[in-house]
Design an enzyme around this catalytic site. Structure first.
Site, PDB file in Angstrom:
ATOM      1  N   CYS A   1      27.089  31.903 -31.415  1.00  0.00           N
ATOM      2  CA  CYS A   1      28.393  32.746 -31.101  1.00  0.00           C
ATOM      3  C   CYS A   1      29.625  32.300 -30.989  1.00  0.00           C
ATOM      4  O   CYS A   1      30.591  32.639 -30.055  1.00  0.00           O
ATOM      5  CB  CYS A   1      28.220  33.807 -30.387  1.00  0.00           C
ATOM      6  SG  CYS A   1      27.545  33.411 -28.894  1.00  0.00           S
TER       7      CYS A   1
ATOM      8  N   CYS B   1      25.669  38.061 -28.681  1.00  0.00           N
ATOM      9  CA  CYS B   1      24.971  36.309 -29.773  1.00  0.00           C
ATOM     10  C   CYS B   1      23.690  36.816 -30.257  1.00  0.00           C
ATOM     11  O   CYS B   1      22.617  37.373 -29.821  1.00  0.00           O
ATOM     12  CB  CYS B   1      24.763  35.596 -28.764  1.00  0.00           C
ATOM     13  SG  CYS B   1      23.805  33.500 -29.281  1.00  0.00           S
TER      14      CYS B   1
ATOM     15  N   LYS C   1     -15.386  12.349 -26.347  1.00  0.00           N
ATOM     16  CA  LYS C   1     -14.930  12.160 -25.043  1.00  0.00           C
ATOM     17  C   LYS C   1     -13.715  13.539 -25.155  1.00  0.00           C
ATOM     18  O   LYS C   1     -12.247  13.348 -25.993  1.00  0.00           O
ATOM     19  CB  LYS C   1     -14.073  10.988 -24.750  1.00  0.00           C
ATOM     20  CG  LYS C   1     -14.022  10.838 -23.109  1.00  0.00           C
ATOM     21  CD  LYS C   1     -13.429   8.906 -23.010  1.00  0.00           C
ATOM     22  CE  LYS C   1     -13.703   9.192 -21.799  1.00  0.00           C
ATOM     23  NZ  LYS C   1     -12.886   9.288 -20.810  1.00  0.00           N
TER      24      LYS C   1
ATOM     25  N   TYR D   1     -23.236  17.450 -21.218  1.00  0.00           N
ATOM     26  CA  TYR D   1     -22.978  16.129 -21.487  1.00  0.00           C
ATOM     27  C   TYR D   1     -24.647  15.863 -21.119  1.00  0.00           C
ATOM     28  O   TYR D   1     -25.019  14.466 -21.450  1.00  0.00           O
ATOM     29  CB  TYR D   1     -22.155  15.892 -22.790  1.00  0.00           C
ATOM     30  CG  TYR D   1     -20.851  15.340 -21.425  1.00  0.00           C
ATOM     31  CD1 TYR D   1     -21.417  14.491 -20.653  1.00  0.00           C
ATOM     32  CD2 TYR D   1     -19.931  15.365 -20.744  1.00  0.00           C
ATOM     33  CE1 TYR D   1     -20.467  13.991 -19.464  1.00  0.00           C
ATOM     34  CE2 TYR D   1     -18.686  15.513 -20.489  1.00  0.00           C
ATOM     35  CZ  TYR D   1     -19.330  15.373 -19.081  1.00  0.00           C
ATOM     36  OH  TYR D   1     -17.566  14.165 -18.682  1.00  0.00           O
TER      37      TYR D   1
ATOM     38  N   CYS E   1      23.345  30.168 -23.200  1.00  0.00           N
ATOM     39  CA  CYS E   1      24.712  31.007 -23.912  1.00  0.00           C
ATOM     40  C   CYS E   1      25.016  32.135 -23.344  1.00  0.00           C
ATOM     41  O   CYS E   1      23.512  33.118 -23.496  1.00  0.00           O
ATOM     42  CB  CYS E   1      24.581  30.787 -25.719  1.00  0.00           C
ATOM     43  SG  CYS E   1      25.633  32.205 -26.138  1.00  0.00           S
TER      44      CYS E   1
ATOM     45  N   LYS F   1     -11.685   4.413 -26.744  1.00  0.00           N
ATOM     46  CA  LYS F   1     -10.342   5.024 -26.640  1.00  0.00           C
ATOM     47  C   LYS F   1      -9.257   5.105 -28.164  1.00  0.00           C
ATOM     48  O   LYS F   1      -8.828   4.305 -28.800  1.00  0.00           O
ATOM     49  CB  LYS F   1      -9.242   4.705 -25.767  1.00  0.00           C
ATOM     50  CG  LYS F   1     -10.026   5.540 -24.285  1.00  0.00           C
ATOM     51  CD  LYS F   1     -10.127   6.838 -23.423  1.00  0.00           C
ATOM     52  CE  LYS F   1      -8.758   6.572 -22.719  1.00  0.00           C
ATOM     53  NZ  LYS F   1      -8.213   7.765 -21.506  1.00  0.00           N
TER      54      LYS F   1
ATOM     55  N   GLU G   1      -0.881  14.335   5.646  1.00  0.00           N
ATOM     56  CA  GLU G   1       0.146  14.627   5.416  1.00  0.00           C
ATOM     57  C   GLU G   1       0.820  16.120   5.097  1.00  0.00           C
ATOM     58  O   GLU G   1       1.354  16.200   5.777  1.00  0.00           O
ATOM     59  CB  GLU G   1       1.080  13.517   4.589  1.00  0.00           C
ATOM     60  CG  GLU G   1       1.390  12.505   5.040  1.00  0.00           C
ATOM     61  CD  GLU G   1       1.906  11.313   3.274  1.00  0.00           C
ATOM     62  OE1 GLU G   1       1.330  10.513   3.316  1.00  0.00           O
ATOM     63  OE2 GLU G   1       3.090  11.233   3.564  1.00  0.00           O
TER      64      GLU G   1
ATOM     65  N   ASP H   1      -1.099  18.514   5.523  1.00  0.00           N
ATOM     66  CA  ASP H   1      -1.125  19.389   6.632  1.00  0.00           C
ATOM     67  C   ASP H   1      -0.857  19.414   7.777  1.00  0.00           C
ATOM     68  O   ASP H   1      -0.027  20.299   8.381  1.00  0.00           O
ATOM     69  CB  ASP H   1      -2.568  18.996   7.143  1.00  0.00           C
ATOM     70  CG  ASP H   1      -3.574  19.235   6.678  1.00  0.00           C
ATOM     71  OD1 ASP H   1      -5.103  18.943   6.247  1.00  0.00           O
ATOM     72  OD2 ASP H   1      -2.940  20.674   5.378  1.00  0.00           O
TER      73      ASP H   1
ATOM     74  N   CYS I   1      28.082  28.119 -28.396  1.00  0.00           N
ATOM     75  CA  CYS I   1      26.952  28.215 -28.524  1.00  0.00           C
ATOM     76  C   CYS I   1      27.207  27.666 -29.955  1.00  0.00           C
ATOM     77  O   CYS I   1      27.863  28.399 -30.806  1.00  0.00           O
ATOM     78  CB  CYS I   1      26.888  29.673 -27.712  1.00  0.00           C
ATOM     79  SG  CYS I   1      25.397  30.377 -29.182  1.00  0.00           S
TER      80      CYS I   1
ATOM     81  N   GLU J   1     -20.705  10.269 -29.135  1.00  0.00           N
ATOM     82  CA  GLU J   1     -20.270  11.479 -28.226  1.00  0.00           C
ATOM     83  C   GLU J   1     -18.628  11.795 -28.613  1.00  0.00           C
ATOM     84  O   GLU J   1     -18.054  10.253 -28.677  1.00  0.00           O
ATOM     85  CB  GLU J   1     -20.864  12.546 -27.010  1.00  0.00           C
ATOM     86  CG  GLU J   1     -22.098  12.653 -27.019  1.00  0.00           C
ATOM     87  CD  GLU J   1     -23.022  12.639 -25.613  1.00  0.00           C
ATOM     88  OE1 GLU J   1     -22.027  12.752 -24.516  1.00  0.00           O
ATOM     89  OE2 GLU J   1     -24.131  13.043 -25.565  1.00  0.00           O
TER      90      GLU J   1
ATOM     91  N   SER K   1     -17.455   7.056 -13.281  1.00  0.00           N
ATOM     92  CA  SER K   1     -16.630   7.351 -14.552  1.00  0.00           C
ATOM     93  C   SER K   1     -16.988   6.225 -15.980  1.00  0.00           C
ATOM     94  O   SER K   1     -18.420   5.234 -15.963  1.00  0.00           O
ATOM     95  CB  SER K   1     -15.539   6.617 -13.711  1.00  0.00           C
ATOM     96  OG  SER K   1     -15.241   5.644 -13.597  1.00  0.00           O
ATOM     97  N   LEU K   2     -16.558   6.035 -16.473  1.00  0.00           N
ATOM     98  CA  LEU K   2     -17.319   4.910 -17.977  1.00  0.00           C
ATOM     99  C   LEU K   2     -15.383   3.633 -18.027  1.00  0.00           C
ATOM    100  O   LEU K   2     -14.507   3.740 -18.255  1.00  0.00           O
ATOM    101  CB  LEU K   2     -16.735   5.963 -19.546  1.00  0.00           C
ATOM    102  CG  LEU K   2     -18.478   6.659 -19.296  1.00  0.00           C
ATOM    103  CD1 LEU K   2     -17.576   7.547 -20.632  1.00  0.00           C
ATOM    104  CD2 LEU K   2     -19.435   5.873 -19.702  1.00  0.00           C
TER     105      LEU K   2
ATOM    106  N   ASP L   1     -11.181  15.773 -23.259  1.00  0.00           N
ATOM    107  CA  ASP L   1     -10.422  15.468 -22.363  1.00  0.00           C
ATOM    108  C   ASP L   1     -10.528  16.820 -20.641  1.00  0.00           C
ATOM    109  O   ASP L   1      -8.897  17.091 -21.689  1.00  0.00           O
ATOM    110  CB  ASP L   1      -9.007  15.268 -22.763  1.00  0.00           C
ATOM    111  CG  ASP L   1      -7.855  14.224 -21.863  1.00  0.00           C
ATOM    112  OD1 ASP L   1      -8.506  14.232 -21.369  1.00  0.00           O
ATOM    113  OD2 ASP L   1      -6.560  14.280 -22.372  1.00  0.00           O
TER     114      ASP L   1
END
Ligand code: IVH
Length: 664
Positions: free
Chosen positions: A407, A428, A117, A225, A422, A310, A37, A39, A404, A115, A84-85, A119
């Site tokens: 001021c 100010c 995880k 890992y 402001c 998690k 899409e 492209d 503000c 270990e 994946s896990l 991110d």
């Protein structure tokens, strides 16, 4: 065939859409549309621009093909799928996992290897003859993007090792260290730019940048890992091999004899993980023996021998005491939730960001509400919801301010912008103090002998409203202040004096022009060389500088259109600050080895600009006329003695126009 008017509309829409998709893809790592899409839209725009060249904008996404929107990364297939896990938030699930393992191994003894995880973004590194030959992202698990050039910018990924193996693969996680992320966001805040949401997405976006020089600046890091190489008996052995070969392994792993020990490991890291340099969102538990891993095998997507636990995204419920409004140095207003103190992810939280008026409206926040605060990957905790059950009857909705808080000027909000401002930039107080704070910042004039408290004190005295006032402070004045002794005064004044040596690009950053962060300041300084040239540049000229778009260009032009700032620049110039680039930015080598003397007044350049231009093209500027001199560039009002001397020594005397033709 479209009418011109229809085409204009469509081009605008396409520009906006593609820009938005690019942003999301490169900055937030989210694909809002499929590649196909994307492209198609891009090709539609290319076609329209070919038919109606007048509609081609300088910042059109089509101009950047080969740049940011070029999906230039080669897709490569993984030799072993990147799985994946399975993951869980429940300890009971871990006990069930343990039962399955015991059963699968028919009651053979086994151990676990735990270990954290990390991110970040999974990466696979291939070494052939001990040389890094390829780095690939996880992609869909079967094939990923070849990002070798970008991965090579990550210092902790060795380009060469000494294992003696003909080839092997290692896998790990690329991440942006918390501190780097926080600093990046601080810089963006200072430049008035939108903040990145979290370290993971920023790392992911950075890895996909087209210009690896830019990736290098992002200071990414990588923990490994997993090792795919023959001869490993256990995962522990693999990890130790990686360590011995010089790969970076987080020292937080632990071998566990039983699932009970695994649970202890989980508890032990629950709080402590917040002190690590990297964001973590859980624990990975792996069966240690490789042979047993093979016995246990895989499901369609995940190994049966590993699981992720998690940690729940930590949140806490607390009472909203007040909503306060901060005024930044650019005048931007940030609403802040003042909270009854509550423990969250290892720290006491008393304040949380509410971003802007839209956010307060979305939350439908009322006075004294009990609010949910969360700390995800973000630095500042945020209010994510309201507990309606605890709302007091008759509680009034939180009202956004109209004026503000510092001021009392009426706030403004630009169309299509979420933030209130402001507009009283000149008087100010928090804006004035904020601008000075920015000016002395480490990345700007680096005056570390001055802190926020002293700025506030000097401002209150009426001695400091513009950065240039710093250069007029005297020891006599400062010694009258309470707590200021000879030594601290000398320190302060020395710091201010030393700042006069600061390079132009830092001074430019220090001015605090909206959207001109450190990198943009460097680019502008290198391109224009002098503040005078920059001050006269038009939006179009600014947009010719690589990476400078319309938003920045307009901001720069707007800044220099204001007489107050032009006057301030004159005062800073008079104080002796650097407004000429000394960086030897090389535009060409057309003047290589040639020497010049510059004399008189010129039409198209200030003298400094002319000198900078000579240097930028490889020439050398000298001060006295000698036989060896190549050119004397003569401007108006050149002294007759110089002219005479040059003629006598048969040095070529050229005009400003002659000089310009040397460059063509
Ligand atoms: S092992 C087949 N170990 O988590 C096992 N993964 O949901 C492959 N991750 O794609 C992964 N820290 O990006 C493993 N210590 C760790 C990890 C880890 C983070 C990520 C990795 C993977 C995802 C799995």
């Amino acid at each position: 065939m479209m009418t011109f008017e229809e085409a204009t509309k469509r081009v605008t829409t396409l520009n906006e859409l593609l820009h938005k998709y690019n942003q999301a893809y490169y900055m937030q790592d989210t694909s809002l549309v499929s590649d196909q899409e994307f492209d198609e839209l891009l090709h539609e725009l290319i076609k329209l621009e070919q038919t109606y060249p007048a509609l081609k904008r300088k910042d059109s996404p089509t101009q950047r093909v080969g740049g940011t929107i070029n999906k230039a990364f080669k897709t490569v297939e993984h030799s072993t799928r990147m799985l994946s896990l399975g993951n869980t938030y429940s300890e009971q699930d871990l006990l069930d996992f343990d039962t399955r393992i015991a059963k699968g191994l028919e009651n053979q003894p086994y151990e676990y290897f735990c270990e954290l995880k990390f991110d970040g973004v999974a990466i696979s590194l291939h070494y052939e003859n001990d040389t890094l030959v390829r780095a690939v992202t996880r992609g869909d698990g079967t094939k990923g993007d070849d990002i070798t050039d970008n991965a090579k910018t990550i210092k902790s990924i060795p380009l060469r090792v000494n294992t003696g193996l003909p080839n092997f693969e290692v896998r790990g996680e690329v991440f942006m260290p918390k501190q780097v992320f926080e600093q990046l966001n601080r810089q963006r805040a200072e430049a008035g730019e939108e903040l990145y949401a979290n370290a993971r997405n920023t790392a992911s976006g950075s890895l996909k940048m087209m210009d690896s020089a830019q990736v290098a600046k992002r200071k990414l890091d990588c923990y490994l890992y997993m090792l795919l190489a023959p001869g490993m008996q256990t995962h522990e052995q693999a990890i130790h091999s990686l360590e011995n070969w010089g790969f970076k392994v987080s020292p937080t792993y632990q071998k566990c004899a039983s699932i009970q020990q695994v649970l202890q490991y989980i508890h032990q890291w629950q709080e402590k993980r917040h002190q690590l340099p990297v964001e973590t969102d859980g624990i990975v538990i792996k069966v240690n023996s490789i042979e047993q891993q093979e016995i246990l095998g895989f499901t369609a997507k995940t190994p049966k021998w590993a699981i992720a636990y998690k940690y729940k995204s930590e949140s806490a419920c607390t009472r909203l005491v007040d909503v306060t409004f901060q005024v930044g140095r650019t005048g931007a207003i940030t609403p802040v939730a003042e909270l009854a103190p509550v423990q969250l992810a290892g720290t006491t939280v008393k304040r949380a960001s509410l971003h802007n008026a839209n956010e307060i409206e979305r939350l439908d926040l009322h006075q004294n509400d009990y609010v949910l605060v969360e700390k995800g990957g973000e630095i500042i905790p945020k209010v994510t919801g309201v507990d309606l059950a605890q709302r007091q009857p008759g509680a009034l909705p939180v009202q956004y301010i109209t004026h503000c808080p510092a001021c009392h000027t009426a706030l403004i909000r630009h169309p299509n912008e979420a933030v209130h401002y402001c507009p009283n930039t000149q008087s100010c107080p928090p804006q004035i103090k904020g601008r000075i704070g920015h000016f002395i910042h480490r990345n700007a004039l680096n005056i570390d002998s001055l802190g926020d408290k002293t700025i506030a004190l000097l401002y209150a005295k009426g001695w400091l409203t513009w950065p240039s006032d710093l250069y007029r402070l005297t020891a006599e004045q400062l010694l009258t202040l309470e707590g200021f002794k000879e030594l601290s005064v000398a320190n302060l004044l020395n710091g201010i004096e030393a700042s006069k040596q600061t390079p132009f690009e830092n001074v430019l950053f220090g001015l605090g022009i909206r959207y001109v962060g450190k990198t943009v300041a460097e680019k502008l300084a290198a391109h224009f060389n002098t503040i005078d040239a920059l001050m006269e540049a038009s939006v179009e000229q600014l947009m010719q500088v690589p990476e400078i778009g319309e938003r920045i260009a307009e901001s720069v032009v707007h800044y220099f259109s204001q007489p107050e700032y032009r006057n301030e620049i004159n005062r800073l110039k008079a104080a002796g600050l650097n407004f000429t680039s000394t960086a030897n930015f090389q535009e060409s080598n057309k003047l290589d080895g040639q020497t010049f003397v510059v004399s008189g007044v010129f039409k198209n350049y200030s003298r400094d600009e002319l000198k900078a231009t000579i240097k930028a093209h490889g020439g050398k500027v000298v001060s006295s006329i000698s036989k060896k001199l190549d050119y004397l560039i003569a401007g108006d009002k050149m002294g007759p003695a110089k002219k005479e001397k040059a003629e006598k020594l048969q040095v070529r005397i050229i005009s400003e126009e002659d000089f310009q033709s040397l460059l063509h």
